[in-house]
Design a protein around this motif. Structure first.
Motif: not given
Length: 205
Positions: A179, A169-170, A38, A177, A172-173, A43-45
């Motif tokens: 999911c 991920y979704c 993260y 994304y 956080y964002n 790689e981080t969302p």
């Protein structure tokens, strides 16, 4: 004979404590790797201020009572099914099997899935996916549930280490994304206080 029994007892305690320590170290490595992912812009969302502010995930305290040896049963002749996603679309999965275990004296069963798309990639050929809801959702953890990653196994036992439970991920964002939504049958009516906790500052809704 008493001395031999004492030595055997001490040896068994050493092996047990060594095993406990190894499991704890494995969980801490998981936490460190998730934090590293993260913090890596590739790689981080996380985006914008959420990425800038991120330092580390909040985790429940490591609790090896949530590292559970569950009875595994492979699903025979499983056909692809569609699991709804947060974007309103679906993704194809196969019900790979079920895991049955006890928490607080009560038995529960969760379904384990395999992604039809991911399995085509060599690095994911052994990857299994266990999404679940529990009583912490919306309070101490993300309301949409959490995930566990597993590996294809042989035999009739699977280790479910909920200390390695993470949020999609979704969480956080939600903009970038899509999911898988946790199927209703994978709902635990108990609180699983292990794995990643909720931290509102890192979430975009």
């Amino acid at each position: 004979m008493k001395k031999l029994n004492l030595l055997l007892l001490l040896f068994s305690q050493f092996v047990f404590s060594q095993s406990v320590e190894e499991h704890a170290v494995e969980i801490l490595k998981f936490q460190a790797e998730l934090n590293r992912e993260y913090r890596d812009v590739r790689e981080t969302p996380l985006r914008g201020v959420n990425f800038k502010n991120f330092k580390e995930h909040p985790f429940f305290a490591v609790d090896l009572n949530y590292r559970i040896a569950a009875k595994f049963k492979r699903t025979e002749n499983a056909l692809p099914l569609e699991i709804s996603t947060s974007s309103g679309h679906t993704k194809p999965y196969i019900e790979f099997g079920t895991a049955t275990f006890a928490v607080d004296g009560k038995n529960f069963t969760l379904k384990i899935y395999q992604s039809v798309h991911l399995v085509q990639k060599p690095e994911y050929k052994n990857h299994l996916f266990l999404p679940f809801h529990d009583a912490t959702n919306g309070k101490e953890t993300y309301g949409g549930g959490r995930y566990l990653d597993l590996e294809i196994l042989s035999g009739d036992t699977v280790i479910l280490d909920f200390n390695k439970a993470y949020q999609p991920y979704c969480a956080y964002n939600a903009y970038d994304y899509s999911c898988p939504i946790v199927p209703a049958e994978n709902t635990l009516p108990v609180a699983v206080k292990a794995g990643v906790r909720y931290e509102d500052v890192y979430f975009i809704h």
